[in-house]
Design a protein around this motif. Structure first.
Motif, PDB file in Angstrom:
ATOM      1  N   ASP A   1       0.846  -1.209   0.000  1.00 50.32           N
ATOM      2  CA  ASP A   1       0.000   0.000   0.000  1.00 50.32           C
ATOM      3  C   ASP A   1       0.877   1.252   0.000  1.00 50.32           C
ATOM      4  O   ASP A   1       0.583   2.235  -0.689  1.00 50.32           O
ATOM      5  CB  ASP A   1      -0.927   0.013   1.224  1.00 50.32           C
ATOM      6  CG  ASP A   1      -2.028  -1.039   1.126  1.00 50.32           C
ATOM      7  OD1 ASP A   1      -2.255  -1.549   0.008  1.00 50.32           O
ATOM      8  OD2 ASP A   1      -2.638  -1.359   2.161  1.00 50.32           O
TER       9      ASP A   1
ATOM     10  N   ALA B   1       2.279   1.848  -3.362  1.00 50.96           N
ATOM     11  CA  ALA B   1       1.252   2.434  -4.243  1.00 50.96           C
ATOM     12  C   ALA B   1       1.188   3.951  -4.047  1.00 50.96           C
ATOM     13  O   ALA B   1       1.109   4.714  -5.023  1.00 50.96           O
ATOM     14  CB  ALA B   1      -0.104   1.793  -3.953  1.00 50.96           C
ATOM     15  N   ARG B   2       1.253   4.405  -2.782  1.00 59.27           N
ATOM     16  CA  ARG B   2       1.208   5.857  -2.512  1.00 59.27           C
ATOM     17  C   ARG B   2       2.458   6.543  -3.072  1.00 59.27           C
ATOM     18  O   ARG B   2       2.372   7.639  -3.633  1.00 59.27           O
ATOM     19  CB  ARG B   2       1.094   6.106  -1.000  1.00 59.27           C
ATOM     20  CG  ARG B   2      -0.265   5.722  -0.418  1.00 59.27           C
ATOM     21  CD  ARG B   2      -0.432   6.254   1.004  1.00 59.27           C
ATOM     22  NE  ARG B   2       0.516   5.665   1.939  1.00 59.27           N
ATOM     23  CZ  ARG B   2       0.327   4.514   2.582  1.00 59.27           C
ATOM     24  NH1 ARG B   2      -0.795   3.817   2.373  1.00 59.27           N
ATOM     25  NH2 ARG B   2       1.219   4.052   3.429  1.00 59.27           N
TER      26      ARG B   2
ATOM     27  N   VAL C   1       4.391   5.542  -5.587  1.00 58.59           N
ATOM     28  CA  VAL C   1       4.314   5.542  -7.052  1.00 58.59           C
ATOM     29  C   VAL C   1       3.334   6.614  -7.527  1.00 58.59           C
ATOM     30  O   VAL C   1       3.589   7.331  -8.513  1.00 58.59           O
ATOM     31  CB  VAL C   1       3.911   4.134  -7.566  1.00 58.59           C
ATOM     32  CG1 VAL C   1       3.534   4.179  -9.038  1.00 58.59           C
ATOM     33  CG2 VAL C   1       5.055   3.145  -7.335  1.00 58.59           C
ATOM     34  N   GLU C   2       2.228   6.746  -6.817  1.00 52.83           N
ATOM     35  CA  GLU C   2       1.208   7.751  -7.161  1.00 52.83           C
ATOM     36  C   GLU C   2       1.799   9.156  -7.107  1.00 52.83           C
ATOM     37  O   GLU C   2       1.462  10.034  -7.905  1.00 52.83           O
ATOM     38  CB  GLU C   2       0.041   7.640  -6.163  1.00 52.83           C
ATOM     39  CG  GLU C   2      -1.197   8.438  -6.545  1.00 52.83           C
ATOM     40  CD  GLU C   2      -1.895   7.896  -7.794  1.00 52.83           C
ATOM     41  OE1 GLU C   2      -2.446   8.715  -8.542  1.00 52.83           O
ATOM     42  OE2 GLU C   2      -1.849   6.661  -8.022  1.00 52.83           O
ATOM     43  N   SER C   3       2.740   9.363  -6.161  1.00 56.46           N
ATOM     44  CA  SER C   3       3.344  10.696  -6.013  1.00 56.46           C
ATOM     45  C   SER C   3       4.510  10.914  -6.976  1.00 56.46           C
ATOM     46  O   SER C   3       5.170  11.950  -6.932  1.00 56.46           O
ATOM     47  CB  SER C   3       3.831  10.885  -4.570  1.00 56.46           C
ATOM     48  OG  SER C   3       4.939  10.035  -4.313  1.00 56.46           O
ATOM     49  N   GLY C   4       4.822   9.896  -7.815  1.00 63.53           N
ATOM     50  CA  GLY C   4       5.882  10.060  -8.819  1.00 63.53           C
ATOM     51  C   GLY C   4       7.216   9.445  -8.438  1.00 63.53           C
ATOM     52  O   GLY C   4       8.190   9.557  -9.190  1.00 63.53           O
TER      53      GLY C   4
ATOM     54  N   GLN D   1      10.029   6.451  -7.617  1.00 63.31           N
ATOM     55  CA  GLN D   1      10.376   5.151  -8.190  1.00 63.31           C
ATOM     56  C   GLN D   1      10.944   4.249  -7.097  1.00 63.31           C
ATOM     57  O   GLN D   1      11.574   4.731  -6.143  1.00 63.31           O
ATOM     58  CB  GLN D   1      11.396   5.317  -9.318  1.00 63.31           C
ATOM     59  CG  GLN D   1      10.787   5.902 -10.581  1.00 63.31           C
ATOM     60  CD  GLN D   1      11.846   6.116 -11.647  1.00 63.31           C
ATOM     61  OE1 GLN D   1      12.560   7.121 -11.611  1.00 63.31           O
ATOM     62  NE2 GLN D   1      11.949   5.187 -12.583  1.00 63.31           N
TER      63      GLN D   1
ATOM     64  N   GLN E   1      -0.877  -5.470  -9.411  1.00 53.47           N
ATOM     65  CA  GLN E   1      -1.353  -4.198  -8.862  1.00 53.47           C
ATOM     66  C   GLN E   1      -0.948  -2.998  -9.718  1.00 53.47           C
ATOM     67  O   GLN E   1      -1.715  -2.060  -9.878  1.00 53.47           O
ATOM     68  CB  GLN E   1      -0.812  -4.020  -7.436  1.00 53.47           C
ATOM     69  CG  GLN E   1      -1.258  -2.714  -6.784  1.00 53.47           C
ATOM     70  CD  GLN E   1      -1.389  -2.859  -5.283  1.00 53.47           C
ATOM     71  OE1 GLN E   1      -1.308  -3.944  -4.752  1.00 53.47           O
ATOM     72  NE2 GLN E   1      -1.620  -1.753  -4.603  1.00 53.47           N
ATOM     73  N   PHE E   2       0.301  -3.036 -10.257  1.00 56.26           N
ATOM     74  CA  PHE E   2       0.812  -1.845 -10.948  1.00 56.26           C
ATOM     75  C   PHE E   2       0.941  -2.025 -12.463  1.00 56.26           C
ATOM     76  O   PHE E   2       1.413  -1.124 -13.156  1.00 56.26           O
ATOM     77  CB  PHE E   2       2.184  -1.457 -10.370  1.00 56.26           C
ATOM     78  CG  PHE E   2       2.158  -1.173  -8.894  1.00 56.26           C
ATOM     79  CD1 PHE E   2       1.557  -0.027  -8.402  1.00 56.26           C
ATOM     80  CD2 PHE E   2       2.712  -2.069  -7.996  1.00 56.26           C
ATOM     81  CE1 PHE E   2       1.529   0.224  -7.035  1.00 56.26           C
ATOM     82  CE2 PHE E   2       2.686  -1.826  -6.639  1.00 56.26           C
ATOM     83  CZ  PHE E   2       2.081  -0.676  -6.145  1.00 56.26           C
TER      84      PHE E   2
ATOM     85  N   ARG F   1       4.055  -1.173 -15.363  1.00 60.54           N
ATOM     86  CA  ARG F   1       5.034  -0.222 -14.815  1.00 60.54           C
ATOM     87  C   ARG F   1       6.023  -0.919 -13.871  1.00 60.54           C
ATOM     88  O   ARG F   1       6.796  -0.272 -13.177  1.00 60.54           O
ATOM     89  CB  ARG F   1       4.322   0.926 -14.090  1.00 60.54           C
ATOM     90  CG  ARG F   1       3.542   1.816 -15.067  1.00 60.54           C
ATOM     91  CD  ARG F   1       2.956   3.041 -14.377  1.00 60.54           C
ATOM     92  NE  ARG F   1       3.975   3.953 -13.859  1.00 60.54           N
ATOM     93  CZ  ARG F   1       4.672   4.817 -14.587  1.00 60.54           C
ATOM     94  NH1 ARG F   1       4.481   4.871 -15.900  1.00 60.54           N
ATOM     95  NH2 ARG F   1       5.555   5.612 -14.037  1.00 60.54           N
TER      96      ARG F   1
ATOM     97  N   SER G   1       7.955   2.250 -12.833  1.00 56.32           N
ATOM     98  CA  SER G   1       7.871   2.810 -11.479  1.00 56.32           C
ATOM     99  C   SER G   1       8.519   1.901 -10.446  1.00 56.32           C
ATOM    100  O   SER G   1       9.036   2.366  -9.429  1.00 56.32           O
ATOM    101  CB  SER G   1       6.402   3.020 -11.089  1.00 56.32           C
ATOM    102  OG  SER G   1       5.787   3.934 -11.963  1.00 56.32           O
TER     103      SER G   1
END
Length: 705
Positions: A478, A481-482, A484-487, A489, A518-519, A522, A548
């Motif tokens: 989790d 995921a956060r 990666v969402e914020s950019g 790597q 999940q991703f 990427r 990512s």
């Protein structure tokens, strides 16, 4: 040629009385060193020291004897009961023995009846020793360790050393072989200074070996025992003497003074997006002074991850080029060679340096064109893998050879680099991003001068390190995921599974499949089985931000540089050594973003594993980590594996004997300064020492001049 007086020690163990084909095979399995034909020798038996004791002094009656313990009994042989039954289901051979208080069975499996009837004649008294057991309500002693008539002088030893064994080899058989080997110990001249011997209370070499194989108490097994210290010093002295001879040999070869006004270096420094650290400036001054000296430069540049070794190496190479020479830069893998090409070419552009790459991938016309340009002096700096010194590659005028990640190569390859012509007239700079404890610097790099980069470039933020149990894996994903969402790597390093690359790969593929669920696409995967081009393609996509998450085996441990990667996850971190964990963590924290490292572990954690992970959480100082790694794991395992080029000591233990190591280094250099070719009685004794500890290469170098 090995001196004749040492030849008996290097004879095969099978030459000993009592060592038949079966025992010989087991000794070979247990003791045979690699590279000598696979046979155990007398010297291997002598260096195989006990690790415990058996106390056979307890001599109760049968009735008083405690179950499960070793006892020594005086008994009368009452009856032989040969085992019967069908073939393949034969019962054991039993011999009933008794004293005034009770009786027990001596039990032998696959027995030789005539041998046992001679060993234990009915009606005779015998002293027996072994472990007392109970089976089906009866007392028994399976295969007694000792059986002897009373009053023969060859009775049961009260204290018996216990040795490391292999399946099928008994302690008694091994002990007899070692005792036979001890009988072949020659009297050797003393190579240690008499005052130093007296100061430490040490006895002669031969007496010390015999003493270690006849311990009287548990204290005699410790590294601090005088006999163990004496022999550890002998081994360390041989190591330090060999390195000093190698250094003397390298330095004696025709060197040349390489100096330049610094125009190219200045152009590079002025274009750098950062200022050099004090440590970089200091290291460059040391390297420049060495290069300007007509003697050969033999220098190790050690610096923590991200301390700026590559820039220092480039500036040294720029000096060589400005002085009219060429330079070679050697990396341990093709992946790293290509990355160094990108970094060095970028930084070198303002100076107009001509740079080329040569690895196993360049073939045919492309390769020939590079080799022609190199020989014609049209290439200033050639970057490549170790193939640079294995292949017949001709430079117009090589002035400086730089080796990256030196611990992957080792002393012998350093020598090969010089001997094969690549470094015959070249200065030598070797680098490592693995901080090396002082003890190991002495044992493995004693032929080199050392420069140390102990500062990080300004502006680098510390990496936040957390230790998390694998049960919280869902929370970690989790968090990924956060991020990666914020950019951000993410590196995800999969565990070492035993010693198997296949199993390592399977673990990485499984984790990659989970994360792709999940991703999506990427998520990339890099491992050692990938072809070079495929590996580079995945890394290029990660560096370009197209991926990512990069799932990897430890192939990304050294050198891979993606500044935007700010999260490092190491699965089953308890399986990795401290140096390796530190290297992996060094892949993040290279950019402006706050970086983090998550060490995932499986419960329950062992004490050493817990200490290791706590060290990682408490410090980022690679030199502190290296010293802790040495303390926790010992010298043989630091820097990863035995392939690291470290000497494998058979007697000396590090760090326990590190004080002896420093004394041995000083002693070796002093003795070599007095007698550079080890002449005279003292020199002859030191030559014997080198042969005894199989540092023959050093003697050959000395003869070669």
């Amino acid at each position: 040629m090995r001196p004749a007086r040492l030849n008996p020690l290097f004879a095969p163990a099978r030459a000993l009385k009592g060592v038949g084909p079966r025992i010989d095979g087991l000794l070979n399995k247990l003791l045979a060193p690699r590279g000598v034909g696979g046979h155990a020798r007398l010297i291997d038996l002598l260096w195989h020291f006990p690790v415990g004791l058996v106390d056979r002094a307890r001599s109760p009656s049968i009735a008083e004897s405690p179950l499960g313990q070793i006892v020594t009994l005086t008994v009368r042989v009452a009856e032989h009961r040969p085992g019967g039954g069908r073939k393949g289901r034969r019962a054991p051979y039993r011999i009933l023995v008794e004293d005034e208080t009770s009786a027990i069975d001596l039990v032998y499996f696959r027995a030789d009846r005539r041998y046992l009837e001679r060993l234990l004649p009915v009606g005779e008294t015998r002293i027996i020793s072994g472990r007392l057991e109970s089976y089906d309500g009866r007392l028994q002693m399976p295969h007694p360790d000792h059986v002897s008539p009373p009053d023969t002088g060859a009775g049961v030893p009260e204290i018996e050393p216990v040795y490391p064994l292999t399946a099928g080899l008994s302690n008694t058989s091994l002990r007899k072989a070692i005792q036979a080997a001890l009988g072949g110990l020659p009297n050797l001249p003393e190579w240690i200074d008499a005052a130093f011997l007296d100061k430490n209370g040490w006895r002669s070499f031969t007496e010390s070996v015999k003493q270690l194989h006849a311990p009287g108490s548990a204290d005699d097994l410790l590294p601090s025992h005088p006999a163990r210290q004496r022999l550890a010093y002998d081994e360390l002295l041989a190591n330090q003497l060999a390195l000093a001879i190698l250094r003397q040999h390298m330095k004696r070869r025709a060197g040349r003074a390489i100096a330049a006004p610094g125009r190219l270096g200045k152009a590079i420094v002025e274009a750098l997006p950062f200022a050099l650290t004090g440590a970089q400036t200091r290291a460059l001054a040391e390297i420049d002074a060495d290069m300007a000296d007509p003697l050969h430069m033999l220098r190790l540049l050690q610096g923590d991850v991200g301390s700026g070794k590559t820039v220092v190496a480039l500036l040294a190479m720029a000096t060589a080029v400005e002085a009219g020479h060429q330079a070679a830069f050697m990396a341990p893998t093709e992946l790293l060679a290509r990355q160094h090409l990108a970094t060095i070419a970028h930084f070198a552009e303002p100076a107009g340096l001509r740079i080329a790459l040569l690895t196993g991938r360049e073939r045919g016309k492309e390769r020939l064109a590079i080799l022609d340009a190199l020989q014609g002096g049209e290439i200033d700096i050639l970057i490549g893998t170790h193939a640079l010194f294995q292949d017949p590659i001709a430079f117009r005028d090589l002035g400086l050879a730089v080796i990256d990640e030196q611990h992957r190569f080792g002393v012998h390859q350093r020598l090969a680099l010089q001997e094969k012509g690549l470094g015959a007239g070249a200065e030598l700079l070797v680098m490592t991003a693995t901080p090396i404890p002082r003890t190991l610097l002495l044992t493995s790099y004693g032929d080199l001068d050392v420069s140390r980069l102990d500062e990080k470039p300004p502006g680098r933020k510390p990496v936040t390190t957390r230790i998390i149990p694998l049960e919280r894996l869902d929370e970690v994903i989790d968090g990924v995921a956060r991020a990666v969402e914020s950019g951000a790597q993410v590196y995800w390093v999969c565990p070492l599974v035993g010693e198997s690359e296949v199993l390592d790969l399977a673990a990485a593929e499984e984790r990659c499949a989970d994360l792709r669920g999940q991703f999506g696409e990427r998520v990339g995967l890099v491992h050692g089985k990938l072809a070079g081009k495929e590996k580079d393609a995945v890394m290029a996509r990660f560096a370009a931000g197209e991926l990512s998450v990069l799932v990897s085996t430890t192939v990304i441990e050294v050198g891979v540089d993606v500044p935007n990667a700010s999260v490092m996850i190491i699965e089953h971190a308890e399986r990795f050594g401290l140096a390796q964990l530190h290297q992996l963590r060094g892949r993040v924290g290279r950019g402006a973003a706050q970086s983090s490292c998550l060490l995932l572990y499986k419960q329950p954690l062992g004490e050493i594993a817990r200490e290791r992970l706590n060290v990682m959480r408490e410090t980022e100082d690679g030199f502190v980590i290296a010293e802790e790694d040495l303390r926790l794991r010992g010298g043989g395992e630091v820097l990863g594996t035995r392939q690291s080029g470290l000497p494998a000591f058979r007697i000396a233990q590090l760090p326990e004997h590190q004080d002896l190591l420093a004394a041995a280094r000083d002693d070796a250099r002093l003795r070599l300064a007095r007698t550079p070719r080890l002449e005279g009685e003292s020199g002859e004794a030191l030559r014997l020492l080198l042969y005894l500890f199989e540092r023959d290469d050093a003697v050959k170098l000395m003869r070669a001049g």
